[in-house]
Design a protein around this motif. Sequence first.
Motif, short mmCIF file in Angstrom:
data_model
loop_
_atom_site.label_atom_id
_atom_site.label_comp_id
_atom_site.label_asym_id
_atom_site.label_seq_id
_atom_site.Cartn_x
_atom_site.Cartn_y
_atom_site.Cartn_z
N ARG A 292 41.55 53.90 -27.04
CA ARG A 292 42.07 52.77 -27.14
C ARG A 292 43.11 52.30 -25.89
O ARG A 292 43.22 51.35 -25.34
CB ARG A 292 43.19 52.80 -28.21
CG ARG A 292 43.60 51.49 -28.90
CD ARG A 292 45.15 51.22 -28.39
NE ARG A 292 46.02 52.33 -28.66
CZ ARG A 292 47.10 52.63 -28.07
NH1 ARG A 292 47.65 51.69 -27.18
NH2 ARG A 292 47.77 53.61 -28.47
N MET A 293 43.91 53.42 -25.56
CA MET A 293 44.49 53.37 -24.26
C MET A 293 43.93 53.02 -22.87
O MET A 293 44.11 52.21 -22.13
CB MET A 293 45.51 54.61 -23.88
CG MET A 293 46.79 55.04 -24.98
SD MET A 293 47.66 56.19 -24.65
CE MET A 293 48.46 56.42 -26.12
N SER A 294 42.50 53.53 -23.08
CA SER A 294 41.62 53.38 -21.60
C SER A 294 41.17 51.90 -21.63
O SER A 294 41.24 51.38 -20.79
CB SER A 294 40.50 54.50 -21.65
OG SER A 294 40.86 55.76 -21.25
N VAL A 295 41.00 51.56 -22.96
CA VAL A 295 40.71 50.12 -22.93
C VAL A 295 41.98 49.20 -22.52
O VAL A 295 41.53 48.27 -21.67
CB VAL A 295 40.43 49.57 -24.51
CG1 VAL A 295 40.33 48.41 -24.48
CG2 VAL A 295 39.22 50.23 -24.84
N ASP A 296 43.02 49.67 -22.63
CA ASP A 296 44.23 48.86 -22.37
C ASP A 296 44.60 48.95 -20.74
O ASP A 296 44.80 48.13 -20.29
CB ASP A 296 45.47 49.28 -23.06
CG ASP A 296 45.41 48.87 -24.62
OD1 ASP A 296 44.45 47.92 -24.94
OD2 ASP A 296 46.04 49.35 -25.33
N ASP A 297 44.47 50.20 -20.28
CA ASP A 297 44.97 50.31 -18.85
C ASP A 297 43.82 50.75 -17.84
O ASP A 297 44.18 50.76 -16.72
CB ASP A 297 45.88 51.73 -18.81
CG ASP A 297 45.44 52.96 -19.37
OD1 ASP A 297 44.31 53.09 -19.14
OD2 ASP A 297 46.18 53.86 -19.64
N GLY A 298 42.58 50.79 -18.37
CA GLY A 298 41.54 51.06 -17.55
C GLY A 298 41.09 52.16 -16.85
O GLY A 298 40.15 52.28 -16.31
N LEU A 299 41.79 53.16 -17.44
CA LEU A 299 41.42 54.53 -16.73
C LEU A 299 39.96 54.83 -17.60
O LEU A 299 39.83 54.81 -18.68
CB LEU A 299 42.49 55.83 -17.37
CG LEU A 299 43.89 55.67 -16.62
CD1 LEU A 299 44.86 56.76 -17.13
CD2 LEU A 299 43.56 55.85 -15.04
N VAL A 300 39.34 55.60 -16.60
CA VAL A 300 38.16 55.91 -17.02
C VAL A 300 38.32 57.36 -17.95
O VAL A 300 39.14 58.25 -17.68
CB VAL A 300 37.25 56.43 -16.08
CG1 VAL A 300 35.65 57.14 -16.47
CG2 VAL A 300 36.89 55.28 -15.18
#
Length: 467
Positions: A292-300
């Motif tokens: 969910r955080m990767s969706v928000d901040d873009g980290l792979v």
Amino acid sequence: MLGLRRTHPDRLLPVEPDTRAIARDLYHRVAERRIISPHGHVDPALLRSDAPFEDPAELFIVHDHYVTRLLHAAGADLASLGIGPGAPKGGSREIWRTLAEHWHVFAGTATGYWLEEELSGVLGIEEELGPQTADRIYDEICERLAQPAFRPRALFERFGIEVLATTDDPLDDLGHHRALRESGLPGRIVPTFRPDAYLDPSQPGFTARVERLLAATGAPATFAGYLAALESRRAHFIAHGAVSADHGVVEPLTADLDPGEAERLFRAVLSGAADPAQQRAFLAHMLFQMARMSVDDGLVMTVHAGVHRNHSRPTLERFGADTGHDIPLPTTFTEGLRPLLERFGLRRDLHIVLFTVDETTFSRELAPLAGFYPAVYVGAPWWFLDAPDAIARFRSAVTETAGFYRTSGFIDDTRAFLSIPARHDTARRADAAFLARLVRQGRLSLPRAERIADDLVDAIPRAVFKL
């Protein structure tokens, strides 16, 4: 000269002459391309300090678990290899002699191949290592390491590294990365957010680490505060150039819990009252939250799954963690990842790269997952599988279902700085061999194979890791 070794120019390429000729041309297209290394474990302090490497044993043996684990299996005590407290009797030269005495046990292994590539390709040592040549080669290496051309930054430039990712604790201030960015070093050194120790309640010291995380970010001791603290640290990493977050898990299990249940589990794990089932459920929810955080901040999001860490309890008690006794486990992804993929798997802006050391999952699970979900990519052969034959098996197992463009590009995953070019060269040769076979079988045109060879070392890792 005793034991003279000549590195074969067509090593790892097919034996059949016509296929070898195609593979040779494909390999030479990419042999000198710059290295993109988006997942590894080189200490950034190595490049910041640019101090000369200490000696051959420190450089090739002491910190390389591939080397020490096989020497241990052959009868060498880890303490004699410089592992653990106290210096070994005889010092570094004696450690080097131990490797030389056991050099035959590395025959046919990827480790032996990489070591030979480093000795020959990086240091120009063409003599075969063995008991009779050990001291002479040791002295020759020491002579090289004293020269400015063999210091870390000079080698970084010589290796042609364009991107090198490190692996870093969430509370690291990333000062080394700031300094490197301002130092004029050609190429990017980027941190990687590695939060495992702050997510897994079964790990020793979990509560203390979470308390430090909350204190460092000023977040309250609630589940919402804990998530906000992790998000804050991710933002800090992104500001310092991070492109990915890495997760090492025994099982790739995810769970989508409601906020009330997540809060109850958080309080249980933080107090130390959670039982193993609750700990497992909490970690599963946190892997879901990381997506969910990767969706928000873009980290792979990279997931390295399926390893029993520190398998030997006596070794762990005597020498500590990460001393060469991690062992692969059977792993399954399809059901464990379904909650995560149900929520996020169709997001094209989310990149999840799945790594395994269980080859049976390549064609059974990983290729089908990556062959449907836009968010999923198959990670390169990792750890025990990053060897020439294993790379060929990987390509055969994955390509028919997922193709080349749903894979990650090669990942060296190494702490051994000098092995980086050897490992990438291995992958380039192995992929050239695989592509040449498809050309000879009429399954690929030569121009298409050339384009794929180019993309495997550049466009694919660049796209997957959002570089």
